[in-house]
Design a protein around this motif. Structure first.
Motif, short mmCIF file in Angstrom:
data_model
loop_
_atom_site.label_atom_id
_atom_site.label_comp_id
_atom_site.label_asym_id
_atom_site.label_seq_id
_atom_site.Cartn_x
_atom_site.Cartn_y
_atom_site.Cartn_z
N ILE A 13 49.72 57.94 73.29
CA ILE A 13 50.06 59.27 72.81
C ILE A 13 49.08 59.78 71.77
N ILE A 25 51.79 37.01 67.13
CA ILE A 25 50.96 38.02 67.78
C ILE A 25 51.10 37.87 69.28
N ASN A 26 51.64 38.89 69.89
CA ASN A 26 51.81 38.85 71.34
C ASN A 26 50.57 39.38 72.02
N ALA A 27 50.37 38.95 73.22
CA ALA A 27 49.26 39.48 73.99
C ALA A 27 49.48 40.98 74.21
N CYS A 28 48.40 41.71 74.31
CA CYS A 28 48.46 43.15 74.48
C CYS A 28 48.57 43.53 75.94
N ASP A 29 49.76 43.41 76.49
CA ASP A 29 49.95 43.89 77.85
C ASP A 29 50.58 45.28 77.80
N THR A 35 54.80 60.10 62.57
CA THR A 35 53.41 59.64 62.73
C THR A 35 52.63 59.81 61.43
N ILE A 47 51.15 56.79 59.65
CA ILE A 47 49.94 56.29 60.31
C ILE A 47 48.73 57.06 59.81
N ILE A 48 48.88 58.36 59.84
CA ILE A 48 47.74 59.21 59.51
C ILE A 48 47.38 59.13 58.04
N PRO A 72 53.21 47.43 71.56
CA PRO A 72 53.54 48.66 70.85
C PRO A 72 52.31 49.44 70.41
N VAL A 73 51.24 48.72 70.11
CA VAL A 73 50.00 49.42 69.73
C VAL A 73 49.49 50.23 70.91
N LYS A 74 49.51 49.61 72.07
CA LYS A 74 49.04 50.31 73.27
C LYS A 74 49.91 51.53 73.57
N LYS A 75 51.20 51.38 73.44
CA LYS A 75 52.10 52.50 73.72
C LYS A 75 51.86 53.65 72.76
N SER A 76 51.67 53.33 71.50
CA SER A 76 51.39 54.39 70.53
C SER A 76 50.07 55.09 70.83
N LEU A 77 49.08 54.29 71.13
CA LEU A 77 47.76 54.87 71.37
C LEU A 77 47.73 55.75 72.61
#
Lengths: 110, 110
Positions: free
Chosen positions: B23, B8-12, B94, B97-98, B16-21
């Motif tokens: 959008i 688990i990498n830090a969320c900087d 997507t 995800i949905i 990838p979660v941040k990048k998806s969110l």
DNA sequence: AATATTTCTAACCATTAAGTAAGTACCCAA
DNA sequence: TTGGGTACTTACTTAATGGTTAGAAATATT
């Protein structure tokens, strides 16, 4: 062979997507769940993991997640204080969502 | 047997979660994608499907989705106007995800 | 000539979410 | 008695989001 009919219902108050997003939307929510993941993690650790979040937002989110029963909290009566968070059974069920979101970002976004 | 190590990498900013969110977050975004789904749908139809959304928000969201290349738009030069929307190749990606979000709501939320 | 249709725009206001900065509490160690 | 460590809390400000209303454009219908 399985018969699969896709019926798309209008998105009113009963829409399952809407109900989920009521809990999961927010700038930080899913990233926090992603970071907690399957581990037990202390507040300070989590704060370092979710880069850029303020203390206020982190606690606010954690409280909300605890309220919604996605996260459980255990505080040890020590000084200095120690508080551990982990996903509840329900919270663990959000991980497939977050895995999909991570995969989408990883595969499709620069 | 498969060796599976979960790192688990830090969320900087690279998370990838941040990048998806970036959008996909927003009150209406995923519900619009959910409603468009695999069909081609007109603006008015979509408006009826996403109950409670205002015209302003719907167009604003659609424009944003077109900009992000999740949705494509085809306008017919007719009077009264006819405009059709559907998911792009990227937009279709997507849907998993949905689907997860819908399944979570269906199975776990009242 | 007025009205309906459909998609979309613009201006304005209200509400909500998020950010900033400082402070609290408790005990220990120096 | 000063400062450090940890987990918060509070008050305030700013940014983002969402809602409302009105209207434009072009043609067909009444």
């Amino acid at each position: 062979m399985e018969k699969k009919i896709k019926i798309i219902n209008a998105c009113d108050t009963n829409c399952p997507v809407k109900k989920s997003l009521n809990i999961l939307s927010g700038k930080w929510t899913m990233m926090i769940l992603y970071q907690i993941n399957t581990r037990t993690i202390r507040y300070g650790e989590l704060k370092r993991a979710v880069v850029g979040i303020s203390e206020k937002m982190l606690i606010q989110e954690l409280n909300s997640l605890v309220e919604h029963n996605l996260v459980s909290k255990k505080a040890y009566p020590e000084i200095p204080p120690r508080v551990e968070y982990k996903l509840t059974e329900l919270g663990l069920k959000t991980l497939p969502i977050i895995d999909q979101i991570a995969a989408f970002g990883l595969e499709n976004l620069v």
